[in-house]
Design an enzyme around this catalytic site. Structure first.
Site, PDB file in Angstrom:
ATOM      1  N   LEU A  62       0.875  -1.149   0.188  1.00 25.14           N
ATOM      2  CA  LEU A  62       0.023  -0.018   0.064  1.00 25.14           C
ATOM      3  C   LEU A  62       0.936   1.293  -0.045  1.00 25.14           C
ATOM      4  O   LEU A  62       1.818   1.322   0.726  1.00 25.14           O
ATOM      5  CB  LEU A  62      -0.862   0.080   1.170  1.00 25.14           C
ATOM      6  CG  LEU A  62      -2.109  -0.666   1.097  1.00 25.14           C
ATOM      7  CD1 LEU A  62      -2.894  -0.552   2.509  1.00 25.14           C
ATOM      8  CD2 LEU A  62      -3.041  -0.285   0.135  1.00 25.14           C
ATOM      9  N   ASP A  63       0.719   2.197  -0.947  1.00 24.36           N
ATOM     10  CA  ASP A  63       1.352   3.404  -0.846  1.00 24.36           C
ATOM     11  C   ASP A  63       1.307   4.220   0.480  1.00 24.36           C
ATOM     12  O   ASP A  63       0.332   4.134   1.120  1.00 24.36           O
ATOM     13  CB  ASP A  63       0.936   4.278  -1.858  1.00 24.36           C
ATOM     14  CG  ASP A  63       1.282   3.912  -3.340  1.00 24.36           C
ATOM     15  OD1 ASP A  63       2.300   3.002  -3.502  1.00 24.36           O
ATOM     16  OD2 ASP A  63       0.645   4.345  -4.456  1.00 24.36           O
ATOM     17  N   PRO A  64       2.233   5.074   0.708  1.00 20.18           N
ATOM     18  CA  PRO A  64       2.129   5.780   2.096  1.00 20.18           C
ATOM     19  C   PRO A  64       1.007   6.476   2.183  1.00 20.18           C
ATOM     20  O   PRO A  64       0.148   6.709   3.339  1.00 20.18           O
ATOM     21  CB  PRO A  64       3.364   6.692   1.965  1.00 20.18           C
ATOM     22  CG  PRO A  64       4.330   6.068   1.069  1.00 20.18           C
ATOM     23  CD  PRO A  64       3.561   5.158   0.128  1.00 20.18           C
ATOM     24  N   MET A  65       0.205   7.251   1.093  1.00 21.79           N
ATOM     25  CA  MET A  65      -1.065   7.827   1.317  1.00 21.79           C
ATOM     26  C   MET A  65      -2.173   7.026   1.525  1.00 21.79           C
ATOM     27  O   MET A  65      -3.347   7.460   1.883  1.00 21.79           O
ATOM     28  CB  MET A  65      -1.102   8.814  -0.019  1.00 21.79           C
ATOM     29  CG  MET A  65      -1.551   8.085  -1.155  1.00 21.79           C
ATOM     30  SD  MET A  65      -2.573   9.006  -2.429  1.00 21.79           S
ATOM     31  CE  MET A  65      -4.148   8.868  -1.635  1.00 21.79           C
ATOM     32  N   ALA A  66      -2.050   5.735   1.256  1.00 20.64           N
ATOM     33  CA  ALA A  66      -3.115   4.826   1.233  1.00 20.64           C
ATOM     34  C   ALA A  66      -3.393   4.307   2.540  1.00 20.64           C
ATOM     35  O   ALA A  66      -2.275   4.023   3.409  1.00 20.64           O
ATOM     36  CB  ALA A  66      -3.061   3.705   0.158  1.00 20.64           C
TER      37      ALA A  66
END
Length: 396
Positions: A62-66
Site C-alpha cells: 500500500l502506498d504511504p497515502m493509502a
C-alpha cells in the site's frame, strides 16, 4: 536437508520457533489496518520489533497515502506471499478532478490545473443533488458522460502503470528514473475490473477524509506532511468517490489518471482505502498501534489463514510423510484430493499445513488416444514445518 527415513509418527514434528525465554514465536497471518503515512515496509519493520520475529513480510504493498487492509505474514506464513499477493483487492477511492500531479496522487507535485467544463460541473451537481450512489439508468440519465467514463474503466482489460511505480526498467525502478527527470514509457499490462461503482460526487471536495476514507487517517504524529496539492480556501476541486474490486497489478492511481482523461480534465487520487485483500477484510483488521499483546492475539493460525485463502486438500498419514520429503504424490495419498487445478493447501490428518501443492501438468504430446489415461500426479510447491522447501514449479 537430509530425508526422514523413519515411519510416520516415529519422528517428532518440528516444534515452533521459540523466542528468548521459551515463549513460542508467533506464526500466521496478521491483518493490519494501515494508517496513512507509513510505507508498507515501515509497518513490517515496526511489527518485527513488536512481535520479536525475524521472518515477516506482507502480501501486497500500500502506498504511504493509502490506508486499510495490509496482510502481514509471520514466520512460515511468508511462504504464502506469492499466492496471497496474486488475489483480488477491494478499494474505496476518491479522485479529484481538475488537478493533476506527477505521481498521480496527493503526495505528488501539481503538474496541471484546469477549471471544470460547464457540462462536467452540471453533471456533478446533478449527481450530488440526487444523492449518489446512483446506478444504471439513474446515473446515465443525470450524468451521461460521467456514466460513460465509469463504464469505460469498468470494461478495461489493459492498464498503463504510473511512471512512479516499482516496476523495473533496464534494471532500475521506474520511480527512481522518474525522480531523476527521465521519461519513463511503461507498457500496458493485463488487468481485470471485477466491479466498479460510483459511491459519491461533489462539485467541491468534501470535508477532510469523510466517510469510509476517514477511518484511514493517520494519528497526528504519523500524518503525512502537507503537499502542493492542498487547494486554497474557496477553490476546492470537484471529486468522485468510487468503490472497486480489481485484480492483481491494477493501479488505482492509473484509474484516476484515465478517468480524468475520459472527462477531459487532469485528475489525481486524493484518498485510497483498501477494504479487502483476498479473503481478508477490514472487519478482521487490527490497528498498528494496538500493542504487542493485542497484535499477537490477532494473528490467525497458519492453517486457518491458508485454508481461508486457497483450496484445501487433505493428506493421509502416508501422503503427509511423502509430502514432507518433497516426493510426487498420487490420488491415493489424499483422503480428500485437490478438487481443481492450481495451488492448494495440503493438510495432514491433524490439520497441520504440510505443503502447498498442485497437480502436475500432463504432457499429451504423442499420446495414444486409445490408451488408459495416466494416473494423476501432484507436486509439492512449498514445504512447511521443516519439510523440504521446493521452489516454484514453472509447469504449474
Amino acid at each position: 536437508m537430509p530425508e526422514h527415513t523413519a515411519e510416520a509418527g516415529s519422528t517428532p514434528r518440528p516444534g515452533p520457533e521459540r523466542a528468548h525465554g521459551g515463549r513460542p514465536r508467533p506464526e500466521g497471518v496478521l491483518v493490519i489496518d494501515k494508517p496513512r503515512g507509513p510505507t508498507s515496509h515501515d509497518v513490517v519493520a515496526r511489527l518485527r520489533r513488536a512481535l520479536g520475529v525475524k521472518r515477516i513480510g506482507h502480501a501486497g504493498t500500500l502506498d504511504p497515502m493509502a490506508s486499510g487492509v495490509l496482510v502481514v505474514l509471520v514466520g512460515e506464513a511468508t511462504k504464502l506471499a506469492p499466492y496471497l499477493t496474486a488475489q483480488d483487492k477491494r478499494y474505496t477511492a476518491r479522485v479529484v478532478l481538475g488537478v493533476g500531479t506527477d505521481t498521480l496522487d496527493a503526495d505528488g507535485e501539481v503538474t496541471a490545473t484546469q477549471p471544470l467544463p460547464a457540462w462536467l460541473d452540471e453533471e456533478l451537481g446533478a449527481l450530488a443533488a440526487a444523492g449518489v450512489p446512483a446506478g444504471g439508468e439513474a446515473l446515465a440519465a443525470g450524468a451521461p458522460r460521467i456514466a460513460a467514463a465509469v463504464d469505460a474503466e469498468r470494461a478495461r482489460r489493459a492498464q498503463t502503470p504510473p511512471a512512479y511505480s516499482a516496476i523495473k526498467v533496464a534494471g532500475q525502478r521506474s520511480y527512481a528514473l522518474a525522480r531523476a527527470g527521465q521519461a519513463v514509457d511503461l507498457s500496458a499490462r493485463p488487468v481485470e475490473v471485477r466491479a466498479l461503482a460510483l459511491a459519491g460526487a461533489w462539485r467541491g471536495e468534501p470535508g477532510p477524509r469523510a466517510g469510509v476514507l476517514a477511518a484511514g487517517a493517520a494519528p497526528a504524529a504519523e500524518a503525512a506532511p502537507a503537499t502542493g496539492t492542498e487547494p486554497a480556501a474557496g477553490t476546492e476541486p470537484a471529486a468522485l468517490e468510487l468503490e472497486l474490486d480489481v485484480s492483481k497489478g491494477y493501479y488505482v492511481r492509473s484509474l484516476a489518471r484515465d478517468l480524468g482523461a475520459h472527462l477531459d480534465v487532469p485528475a489525481h487520487l486524493s484518498a485510497l482505502r483498501r477494504t479487502a485483500s483476498g479473503a481478508f477484510t477490514l472487519e478482521q483488521a487490527v490497528r498498528l498501534d494496538a500493542g504487542a499483546e493485542a497484535l499477537r492475539a490477532a494473528i490467525r493460525p497458519l492453517a486457518e489463514a491458508a485454508a481461508a485463502s486457497l483450496p484445501v486438500a487433505r493428506l493421509t498419514e502416508h501422503g503427509a510423510r511423502r509430502a514432507r520429503l518433497g516426493q510426487t504424490l498420487t490420488a491415493s495419498d489424499f483422503s480428500a484430493a485437490p478438487a481443481q487445478p492450481g495451488a492448494a493447501v495440503w493438510l495432514d490428518p491433524e490439520g497441520h499445513v504440510i505443503a502447498l501443492g498442485a497437480p502436475e501438468v500432463a504432457d499429451d504430446t504423442g499420446a495414444d488416444s486409445s490408451s488408459t489415461p495416466p494416473e494423476a500426479r501432484f507436486s509439492v510447491l512449498r514445504g512447511f514445518s521443516g519439510s523440504v522447501d521446493v521452489r516454484e514449479n514453472p509447469a504449474v
